[in-house]
Design an enzyme around this catalytic site. Sequence first.
Site, short mmCIF file in Angstrom:
data_model
loop_
_atom_site.label_atom_id
_atom_site.label_comp_id
_atom_site.label_asym_id
_atom_site.label_seq_id
_atom_site.Cartn_x
_atom_site.Cartn_y
_atom_site.Cartn_z
N CYS A 284 0.82 -1.20 0.00
CA CYS A 284 0.00 0.00 0.00
C CYS A 284 0.87 1.27 0.00
O CYS A 284 1.58 1.52 -0.95
CB CYS A 284 -0.98 -0.04 1.17
SG CYS A 284 -2.30 1.20 1.09
N HIS A 368 -3.88 -5.23 -0.57
CA HIS A 368 -3.69 -5.75 0.79
C HIS A 368 -3.73 -7.27 0.80
O HIS A 368 -4.81 -7.87 0.93
CB HIS A 368 -4.74 -5.18 1.73
CG HIS A 368 -4.52 -3.75 2.08
ND1 HIS A 368 -3.87 -3.36 3.24
CD2 HIS A 368 -4.80 -2.61 1.42
CE1 HIS A 368 -3.79 -2.04 3.27
NE2 HIS A 368 -4.34 -1.56 2.17
N GLU A 370 -2.97 -9.20 3.08
CA GLU A 370 -3.44 -9.69 4.39
C GLU A 370 -4.96 -9.65 4.51
O GLU A 370 -5.53 -10.18 5.47
CB GLU A 370 -2.81 -8.86 5.51
CG GLU A 370 -3.51 -7.56 5.84
CD GLU A 370 -3.38 -6.46 4.80
OE1 GLU A 370 -4.08 -5.44 4.93
OE2 GLU A 370 -2.58 -6.63 3.85
#
EC number: 6.3.5.5
Length: 397
Positions: A284, A368, A370
């Site tokens: 990011c 992202h 995650e």
Amino acid sequence: MSPLLPSFPFAVLALADGSIFHGFSIGAPGETTGEVVFNTALTGYQEIITDPSYCSQIVTLTYPHIGNVGVNAQDAESDRIHAAGLVIKDLPKRVSNFRSEAPLDAYLTEAGVVGIAGIDTRKLTRILRDKGAQSGAIVAGKAGDDYETLGKKALELVKAFPGMAGLDLAKVVTTKKPYEWREGEWDLHGPNGTPAYRTLDTSKPTYKVVAYDFGVKRNILRMLTERGCELTVVPAQTSAAEVLAMQPDGVFLSNGPGDPEPCDYAIAAAKEIIEAGVPTFGICLGHQIMGLAAGAKTLKMKFGHHGANHPVKDLDTGRVAITSQNHGFAVDASTLPANVRVTHVSLFDGSLQGLAWKDKPAICFQGHPEASPGPHDVSYLFDRFMELMNAAKKEGK
């Protein structure tokens, strides 16, 4: 509309283009300003509003029913709510989940965060899609306040908000001092059969990693820990010399809010760390900082990517992954130097999503991996970071 909402005080959302939306307050009384964006995720509202990347942004959730499962301490992505405000269509009267510890409106109120419900979020989203993300203000009144008065005040507040371009917000959300992180992923069969987060066995760490906190999400740290990383999380303004003195196996640059270009301290540190040959991975804002460190430029997107259903193509494998995204700036692919190649692109708009250095062990990704919330289709990027560190160890670096 929920039968609960009409008993709540009036609230108003105003946009920079003069649009005004009438609704009801579902958080703290008062006012807030920020860049109004929309997120298309169907779930994970607690993770979204506690993501530091939403600092100074008013988040509109496009899914109509928000708050169904309440909130709990385990699902927060940081120590507090970072979103400047929350905009939703409907707040359910009751929450239904065995893990719930409080309803969403109580959570917002306790945190002092302003929220509004009962508005036409589809109309709002169309405005943001067509005209782009723009400054906005929410004014949540008290009993007896009227829409006209609240609307005038909201329009005045909008004019004072400077916008996101040029804002260095990493300094605002970063940790004040370094700390160690040892918490792994969620285990449904934890100690004594009780669900809990796993803990890293510090007697057998595989990698020593320094993580820059530009607004890091907890689930990123958990996924690194789960892969054997002994993490030291450091403030955003930590110099490269300080990090290199720790002799890490790898360096991670986290997500975060705001414009990457003002983060000159981070850009300089990233450049030095990458040039030193230390395996480096950015997500990011960290991805954008690495792009700037390479000599590329970044640009402000019309309305950014915010959601959990964004298709991204891996140019190395040809595979398409559905990803979680949250960014309003992007690296300009046309400005990349010859030693950096594009690894991922968005299938929504063709924007740059991933980079790899041809001459250094460095990779980064705009989305992202995650998730939290969202799919884990690109969690393999964490494994690629491990591969870079393994290769460096074998070479004796």
